[in-house]
Design a protein around this motif. Structure first.
Motif, PDB file in Angstrom:
ATOM      1  N   GLN A   1       0.844  -1.193   0.000  1.00  0.00           N
ATOM      2  CA  GLN A   1       0.000   0.000   0.000  1.00  0.00           C
ATOM      3  C   GLN A   1       0.879   1.242   0.000  1.00  0.00           C
TER       4      GLN A   1
ATOM      5  N   VAL B   1      -8.220   2.084   1.775  1.00  0.00           N
ATOM      6  CA  VAL B   1      -8.694   1.069   0.839  1.00  0.00           C
ATOM      7  C   VAL B   1      -9.979   1.538   0.152  1.00  0.00           C
TER       8      VAL B   1
ATOM      9  N   GLY C   1      -8.960  -2.228  -3.237  1.00  0.00           N
ATOM     10  CA  GLY C   1      -9.377  -3.474  -2.600  1.00  0.00           C
ATOM     11  C   GLY C   1      -9.447  -4.620  -3.594  1.00  0.00           C
TER      12      GLY C   1
ATOM     13  N   THR D   1      -7.639  -8.188  -3.371  1.00  0.00           N
ATOM     14  CA  THR D   1      -8.419  -9.434  -3.378  1.00  0.00           C
ATOM     15  C   THR D   1      -7.981 -10.332  -4.538  1.00  0.00           C
TER      16      THR D   1
ATOM     17  N   VAL E   1     -10.460   1.802   5.749  1.00  0.00           N
ATOM     18  CA  VAL E   1     -11.350   2.028   4.600  1.00  0.00           C
ATOM     19  C   VAL E   1     -11.246   3.478   4.128  1.00  0.00           C
TER      20      VAL E   1
ATOM     21  N   GLY F   1     -15.737   0.620  -0.261  1.00  0.00           N
ATOM     22  CA  GLY F   1     -14.537   0.347   0.525  1.00  0.00           C
ATOM     23  C   GLY F   1     -14.802  -0.695   1.596  1.00  0.00           C
TER      24      GLY F   1
ATOM     25  N   ALA G   1     -15.047  -4.043   0.042  1.00  0.00           N
ATOM     26  CA  ALA G   1     -13.703  -4.486  -0.329  1.00  0.00           C
ATOM     27  C   ALA G   1     -13.000  -5.128   0.864  1.00  0.00           C
ATOM     28  N   MET G   2     -13.165  -4.524   2.038  1.00  0.00           N
ATOM     29  CA  MET G   2     -12.520  -5.069   3.240  1.00  0.00           C
ATOM     30  C   MET G   2     -12.986  -6.500   3.503  1.00  0.00           C
TER      31      MET G   2
ATOM     32  N   ILE H   1     -11.434  -8.820   0.971  1.00  0.00           N
ATOM     33  CA  ILE H   1     -10.005  -9.077   1.229  1.00  0.00           C
ATOM     34  C   ILE H   1      -9.860 -10.119   2.339  1.00  0.00           C
TER      35      ILE H   1
ATOM     36  N   THR I   1      -7.923  -2.560   7.815  1.00  0.00           N
ATOM     37  CA  THR I   1      -6.625  -3.134   7.455  1.00  0.00           C
ATOM     38  C   THR I   1      -6.006  -3.862   8.654  1.00  0.00           C
TER      39      THR I   1
END
Lengths: 298, 552
Positions: free
Chosen positions: A71, A80, A85, A89, A112, A120, A123-124, A127, A155
């Protein structure tokens, strides 16, 4: 004289990837030339990054194949977003096909990207699921923390879902950030300007002593590289027994330390003779201290 | 003509008698030299008279903050119309006394964070500004027309006889005390603690009128700490140019550094870049500067041999104490600073280098910005030609050869401004006309507030190159030399390319390649310390940074 070193803290995401991998071995996926930028930021009048603040690709460490993500903390604090994201992933999902010796995540993020809201957050979740899928397939996932933004919010949850975490003492790991805690609980509870307090509460040394981080290294890209190389291909058990053991450990920790008002009280309870010095000692001395403490444990 | 041999006045000791009366009123109230802190305001009402000139000690760091608050609480019916003569307006109570009429007139040096409010009070007619000074000017006037009747000072400790120990932050105390005590003025000292025996006597007790133990230690601000983590590659490039193009060329051994990140970059590449050039022992040996933590690597690696300080810096106390070959240390083992002597040492040094906000085409520079009344502080005295200097040194003579190419041979002090062509927010550093002109009108000043005058300046260093103003023969050439290093600012883009080439051939403009500076090497990798933690490492744990600078 301080020996020359290449600071991980100061390096960009790309410099970190170059420094961790064998020279010339890096192959980037979805690189900046492809300009996969955030679809949400322009609507808010905000600048985009051609890599959406994350570098993903594959390479080798001491000849062994790895997938790697880094990152870029300088772009929106490493936060993210949707594209960011999806790249992470996708990298983790690729591991199921290519079966590298490890997936290495260089995390440097506040969590996020709030500007992208639900995208976001989704996406978390994706992931984290991808981390678990990789681990369930027996592929090791290693989190590395040593950037300016630390590892916060979603994260931090991703990091704790990995097999292990390697960090420098400059690294921080926590769900809520110092400013958030101060804003919600008041400055009497937590003074976000008191950096010594921030680090002894969320810093990597404290997280190492309480068992959330596995190894502390000096702020040096080579030191990170050696630490990652040493644990390649050694995934931790990922089954119900392991999960229940971790739950029991965490429950025991809450019961043992819930009365503590400051990290130094916890360190003293763990058997550290001089808790006031912990923040100031170097990584090698700290690791010797940890070895003694863990050796003493029944 | 009938010349009278009689004195023009019959009374030659009125000040001393007035002092005795004030002291008697104070003693009647307090009972002795040491007064309980709750009586401080009452003591001030007893010993301060309307219209007095008063100094409330406070400079960059140490402040008599308790006494300042106590003064703000006096009854304006009893104490009013004071004339404040002090170097720094930094705390809210410094201005509260103007709002309430306790004070009326102000002579000062620097306003810093209170600059905006001061400007508003001036506009509202609450403050009559006499003049804005440099430190040395104001202290000098203490010994002429602005001697304080009452001074409120700050020290670390006192004994019951009033002997004061200032600790490492002696700063302005000696100048204030000398002027006040020896012209029948009242000296009130706030101390952090009363002790049986002070570690050393910085001010003899019989000069001091009253002592009060403040409820809290006096306020000290760590304003000279620069985190190496914030130094940029560009600043490293400029530092390399300064070392090669100025320090090495002239052989600068005695100097004063400003306190910004630009000069911190120079300090941090001495042990790496300058060491590789073989310059240890040849440059930067004696400095007049506060104990900035970024000096530690240059001290430890043997570059800087001696440093005299205007004040101290939080966290540096133990390191400084353990380096008595380098710093000025009392027999008690702690540093003694002195702003006047440090300013003088810097004034007669070979070189001053600092940063500024704006530079015009004559080389005049100013840190004044709209709406604020900030003032001068110490930079104009450090950053000016020392025309009273007579002794030679290689740097001074070499610069003199460039400055005085005809007629009587003379030396020349090097005065350098080190600036990036653009500031934060893309504000250009180089301008056709300084904002100082507008400020003069806004605040009805006699002159535009210029920090360093163009004719005092010898070099400008930017990321583009160095302008050597000593080698310019006319104002037109000087303007082109400045345009020639002004980068992509409007001023820089209006350069006359032929003139710039001509000046470059003469050495009045130097680009990195002209002085053997390899731009590719200009990165943070050259910094001997890249973080506050590295500074702690260099100091072998003796430097104890304040919590706000930690990231561990």
């Amino acid at each position: 004289m301080i020996p020359a070193r290449h600071s991980f803290l100061e390096a960009t995401a790309r410099a970190r990837v170059r420094g961790l991998l064998d020279a010339g071995s890096f192959r980037e996926f979805c690189g900046p030339a492809q300009r996969r930028t955030s679809p949400h930021l322009p609507a808010l009048g905000m600048p985009v990054a051609f890599d959406d603040g994350i570098v993903v690709g594959e390479g080798t460490i001491e000849g062994r194949p790895v997938l790697i993500a880094a990152q870029e903390g300088a772009f929106m604090g490493g936060a993210v977003g949707e594209v960011h994201g999806a790249k992470l992933t996708g990298l983790l999902e690729r591991a199921l096909d290519t079966r590298p010796d490890a997936v290495v995540l260089l995390l440097d993020s506040g969590g996020v990207r709030l500007h992208e809201a639900n995208a976001g957050l989704i996406a978390m979740g994706e992931i984290q699921r991808a981390v678990f899928d990789a681990r369930a397939a027996g592929i090791e996932v290693i989190a590395v923390i040593g950037g300016r933004n630390g590892c916060y919010g979603g994260t931090s949850i991703v990091a704790r879902s990995c097999d292990r975490i390697i960090a420098s003492e400059e690294g921080r790991l926590s769900v809520s950030g110092p400013e958030v805690i101060e804003a919600v609980e008041g400055i009497e509870e937590f003074d976000a300007q008191d950096r010594a307090l921030v680090w002894r509460t969320m810093g990597a040394k404290h997280r190492r002593l309480t068992g959330e981080i596995d190894e502390i290294v000096a702020d040096d890209i080579d030191a990170f590289r050696s630490a990652v190389a040493a644990v390649l291909g050694a995934p931790r058990p990922f089954d119900l027994d392991a999960l229940e053991a971790e739950h029991a450990r965490l429950a025991g920790r809450v019961a043992r330390f819930k009365g503590a008002k400051d990290a130094r009280e916890i360190w003293a309870a763990l058997g550290v003779n001089d808790p006031d010095r912990v923040s100031d000692i170097e990584a090698d001395e700290f690791n010797r201290l940890v070895a003694v403490l863990e050796g003493d444990r029944p | 003509m009938d010349v009278s041999t009689h004195s023009v006045r019959g009374d030659w000791n009125s000040l001393a008698r007035n002092y005795d009366a004030r002291l008697a009123r104070g003693l009647a109230l307090a009972g002795g030299k040491v007064i309980p802190s709750p009586q401080t305001t009452a003591l001030m009402e007893a010993v301060i008279e309307p219209g007095d000139r008063i100094c409330i000690e406070g400079n960059n760091q140490k402040h008599a903050d308790f006494l300042s608050r106590a003064l703000a609480e006096v009854d304006p019916a009893k104490v009013h119309g004071l004339h404040v003569v002090q170097s720094n307006i930094a705390l809210a109570p410094h201005l509260d006394i103007f709002e309430s009429g306790i004070a009326r007139r102000l002579d000062f040096c620097y306003a810093g964070p209170q600059g905006l409010r001061l400007a508003q009070l001036v506009k509202a007619g609450k403050v009559e500004v006499g003049a804005i000074h440099t430190y040395l000017e104001l202290y000098s006037r203490y010994f002429a027309d602005l001697t304080p009747r009452v001074s409120l000072i700050a020290a670390e400790a006192a004994d019951r006889d009033g002997n004061l120990y200032t600790g490492p932050n002696t700063e302005d105390t000696p100048a204030i005390v000398e002027a006040t005590a020896f012209r029948s003025g009242v000296l009130i000292a706030q101390v952090n603690r009363i002790v049986d025996k002070v570690p050393r006597v910085d001010v003899p007790g019989d000069w001091v009128s009253f002592v009060v133990e403040a409820p809290k230690p006096h306020y000290i601000e760590p304003i000279f700490t620069r985190d190496p983590g914030a130094i940029t590659d560009i600043q490293v490039l400029m530092a390399m140019m300064v070392i090669r193009g100025i320090y090495e060329k002239y052989g600068v051994t005695r100097l004063n550094h400003g306190i910004g990140f630009d000069t911190a970059a120079i300090e941090l590449i001495l042990p790496t870049y300058a060491e590789e050039l073989g310059l240890r022992g040849k440059i930067c040996r004696y400095m007049s500067v506060n104990p900035c933590p970024t000096l530690i690597p240059a001290i430890e690696s043997g570059f800087i041999e001696a440093i005299h300080c205007a004040g101290s810096e939080l966290g540096m106390e133990r390191y400084v104490s353990e380096r008595s070959d380098v710093f000025f240390i009392g027999r008690d083992g702690t540093m003694r600073s002195n702003r006047v002597f440090c300013q003088l040492a810097g004034h007669y040094a070979d070189l001053f280098i600092g940063s500024t906000l704006q530079i015009d085409l004559e080389g005049n520079s100013s840190t004044a910005t709209h709406a604020r009344m900030t003032g001068f502080g110490g930079a104009p005295n450090f950053g000016s030609e020392s025309r009273g200097r007579r002794h030679g040194s290689p740097a001074w003579l070499r610069a003199g050869q460039e400055a005085h190419r005809q007629g009587m041979p003379r030396g020349r002090k090097l005065v350098v401004q080190m600036v990036e062509t653009f500031k934060e927010g893309l504000a250009p550093t180089f301008v056709e006309r300084l904002d100082a002109w507008e400020l003069m009108d806004t605040f009805d000043m006699p002159l535009p507030p210029v920090m360093v005058y163009g004719d005092d300046l010898t070099h400008i260093v930017t990321e583009e190159g160095i302008a050597n103003l000593l080698l310019c023969d006319s104002l037109a050439e000087r303007a082109q030399a400045i345009r020639g290093v002004a980068g992509y600012t409007e001023v820089g883009r209006k350069r006359d390319r032929q003139m710039v080439e001509k000046l470059r051939a003469r050495g009045a403009i130097l680009y990195p390649e002209d002085i053997g500076v390899d731009k590719r090497l200009a990165s943070r990798d050259l910094l001997a310390a890249r973080s506050i933690k590295d500074l702690v490492r260099w100091s072998e744990g003796l430097y104890a940074p304040p919590a706000r600078f930690k990231n561990w």
